[in-house]
Write an enzyme that holds these catalytic residues in place. Sequence first.
Site, PDB file in Angstrom:
ATOM      1  CG  ASP A 125      -1.811   7.660   0.655  1.00 30.63           C
ATOM      2  OD1 ASP A 125      -0.938   8.526   0.529  1.00 30.63           O
ATOM      3  OD2 ASP A 125      -2.663   7.411  -0.224  1.00 30.63           O
ATOM      4  CG  ASP A 139      -1.844   2.088   6.612  1.00 30.15           C
ATOM      5  OD1 ASP A 139      -2.444   3.007   7.208  1.00 30.15           O
ATOM      6  OD2 ASP A 139      -1.966   1.900   5.391  1.00 30.15           O
ATOM      7  CG  ASP A 162      -1.704   1.223   1.432  1.00 25.86           C
ATOM      8  OD1 ASP A 162      -2.362   1.656   0.470  1.00 25.86           O
ATOM      9  OD2 ASP A 162      -1.670   1.788   2.544  1.00 25.86           O
TER      10      ASP A 162
END
EC number: 3.1.3.18
Length: 218
Positions: free
Chosen positions: A9, A167, A7
């Site tokens: 961001d 995250d 991922d």
Amino acid sequence: MPGVVFDLDGTLVHSAPDIHAAVNKALAEEGGAPFTLAEITGFIGNGVPVLIQRVLAARGEAPDAHRQAELQGRFMAHYEADPATLTSVYPGAEAAIRHLRAEGWRIGLCTNKPVGASRQILSLFGLLELFDAIIGGDSLPQRKPDPAPLRATAAALNEEVVLYVGDSEVDAATAEAAGLRFALFTEGYRHAPVHELPHHGLFSHHDELQDLLRRLLA
């Protein structure tokens, strides 16, 4: 070697401050009150359309397609004009990816951020060359947590993808739906406690990623 997909961001870059700035610039043009960084960070994760929906809902505005498109367009204009002044790469992230590439890993990126902005940010930080495949939030009709973007990234790598690294709740759900193992970076933008997110391993600093991969592949 197999592939690993990241991922963006909250996983590789701390981009919330620039997203926050662009939202507030767009709102300031119409005399709107600014949001705090914490508020905007809480809206991140499902792509730009959902970000703007959450901004409008927090302002008490009823859903309206024209209003959504208008504010989203102005947000993107501000964000693409200045996407990385306040953004930073998480410590150890670049070194971890370079180490994986040196070992022969294929590296992919699967993000809900628009692909153009994703490439722009990676390029500004000298990271674009490290990725063999990039799928953004506007690359397909579906966005995460639908598994289609992650599956498309894996297919573009043309290798067996063994791990998705993210995250957030969205990332965990995406990996689970795609049938991939998930490594959770604990210092990003998740809302729930770590134990509530399905994961196969977790790490708080990118220096730990190589050891985590070895353990998962053992």
